[in-house]
Design a protein around this motif. Structure first.
Motif, PDB file in Angstrom:
ATOM      1  N   ILE A 106       0.995  -1.318  -0.033  1.00  0.00           N
ATOM      2  CA  ILE A 106       0.088  -0.038   0.022  1.00  0.00           C
ATOM      3  C   ILE A 106       0.778   1.269  -0.041  1.00  0.00           C
ATOM      4  CG2 ILE A 106      -1.633   1.393   1.352  1.00  0.00           C
ATOM      5  CD1 ILE A 106      -2.900  -1.535   2.459  1.00  0.00           C
ATOM      6  N   ALA A 107       1.708   1.209   0.786  1.00  0.00           N
ATOM      7  CA  ALA A 107       2.871   2.479   0.772  1.00  0.00           C
ATOM      8  C   ALA A 107       3.731   2.485  -0.579  1.00  0.00           C
ATOM      9  CB  ALA A 107       3.998   2.176   1.974  1.00  0.00           C
ATOM     10  N   ARG A 110       0.925   4.278  -2.943  1.00  0.00           N
ATOM     11  CA  ARG A 110       0.822   5.755  -2.628  1.00  0.00           C
ATOM     12  C   ARG A 110       2.123   6.445  -3.116  1.00  0.00           C
ATOM     13  NH1 ARG A 110      -1.185   4.527   3.629  1.00  0.00           N
ATOM     14  NH2 ARG A 110      -3.244   4.559   3.176  1.00  0.00           N
ATOM     15  N   GLN A 111       3.439   6.006  -2.969  1.00  0.00           N
ATOM     16  CA  GLN A 111       4.432   6.644  -3.510  1.00  0.00           C
ATOM     17  C   GLN A 111       4.457   6.617  -5.008  1.00  0.00           C
ATOM     18  OE1 GLN A 111       6.729   8.249  -1.916  1.00  0.00           O
ATOM     19  NE2 GLN A 111       7.940   8.994  -3.643  1.00  0.00           N
ATOM     20  N   ARG A 113       1.731   6.786  -6.760  1.00  0.00           N
ATOM     21  CA  ARG A 113       0.635   7.842  -7.182  1.00  0.00           C
ATOM     22  C   ARG A 113       1.611   9.231  -7.074  1.00  0.00           C
ATOM     23  NH1 ARG A 113      -4.797   7.879  -5.267  1.00  0.00           N
ATOM     24  NH2 ARG A 113      -5.736   8.746  -7.058  1.00  0.00           N
ATOM     25  N   ARG A 114       2.191   9.352  -6.269  1.00  0.00           N
ATOM     26  CA  ARG A 114       2.932  10.786  -5.749  1.00  0.00           C
ATOM     27  C   ARG A 114       3.973  10.736  -7.075  1.00  0.00           C
ATOM     28  NH1 ARG A 114       2.398   9.476  -0.270  1.00  0.00           N
ATOM     29  NH2 ARG A 114       4.244   8.248  -0.110  1.00  0.00           N
ATOM     30  N   GLU A 126      -8.122  10.682  -8.952  1.00  0.00           N
ATOM     31  CA  GLU A 126      -8.065  10.700  -7.538  1.00  0.00           C
ATOM     32  C   GLU A 126      -9.522  10.133  -7.211  1.00  0.00           C
ATOM     33  OE1 GLU A 126      -6.898  11.364  -3.870  1.00  0.00           O
ATOM     34  OE2 GLU A 126      -5.833  12.255  -5.401  1.00  0.00           O
ATOM     35  N   PRO A 131      -7.614   8.612   1.541  1.00  0.00           N
ATOM     36  CA  PRO A 131      -6.497   8.044   0.545  1.00  0.00           C
ATOM     37  C   PRO A 131      -6.067   6.636   1.035  1.00  0.00           C
ATOM     38  CG  PRO A 131      -6.157  10.354   1.598  1.00  0.00           C
ATOM     39  CD  PRO A 131      -7.300   9.944   1.844  1.00  0.00           C
ATOM     40  N   GLY A 132      -5.751   5.797  -0.065  1.00  0.00           N
ATOM     41  CA  GLY A 132      -5.375   4.491   0.474  1.00  0.00           C
ATOM     42  C   GLY A 132      -6.324   3.153   0.426  1.00  0.00           C
TER      43      GLY A 132
END
Length: 159
Positions: A106-107, A110-111, A113-114, A126, A131-132
């Protein structure tokens, strides 16, 4: 093997070449681009554990890759981490390991996506959720039990 597609043989040769390079010089994969290519060759030649290890070694050094390569590397790392978590044997200790691997995935997503947003090339629009939570749609099938899926969902959606 006559039934093997040509690209599969190419991937096996690439994996063998990387393995030989590593035995000759342990620092041969110090370059981020080479490590990314090695991780991909591991993944595509069904060396899943080595692929996960290589992607985990790559991600802290991913800044030297282009932003689009970084986003792709984070996505691939997350997918292989989830696959490894989903294929792990059962048991209480393994459930904890699976949950930790899924949180790592998951982390990584998220990274990714950034990184994609930084490159002005969104991976996905979005979501209209906290988030997540969108990642749960991908991760939930990899959870061995429903309570584990619910537990991961609660932790993610609280953030």
């Amino acid at each position: 093997n006559a039934s093997m597609p040509r690209w599969a043989a190419d991937v096996e040769r690439a994996y063998a070449a990387f393995a030989e390079a590593r035995t000759r010089d342990p620092r041969s994969l110090d370059d981020s681009g080479a490590l990314l290519a090695y991780a991909r060759s591991c993944a595509r030649s069904n060396h899943e554990a080595e692929a996960v290890t290589a992607f985990r070694a790559l991600l802290p050094r991913a800044d030297s890759l282009s932003s689009s390569e970084r986003a792709g590397a984070y996505i691939e790392a997350a997918m292989h981490t989830m696959n490894a978590a989903g294929s792990a044997a059962g048991g209480t200790a393994q459930e904890a390991t699976r949950a930790a691997s899924l949180e790592d995935a998951i982390a990584m997503l998220r990274q990714a996506r950034r990184e994609a947003t930084d490159a002005r090339k969104p991976v996905a629009p979005e979501p209209p959720r906290p988030p997540g939570c969108a990642g749960l749609l991908i991760i939930a099938p990899h959870c061995a039990t429903r309570p584990l899926a619910r537990s991961v969902a609660r932790r993610i959606c609280r953030r």
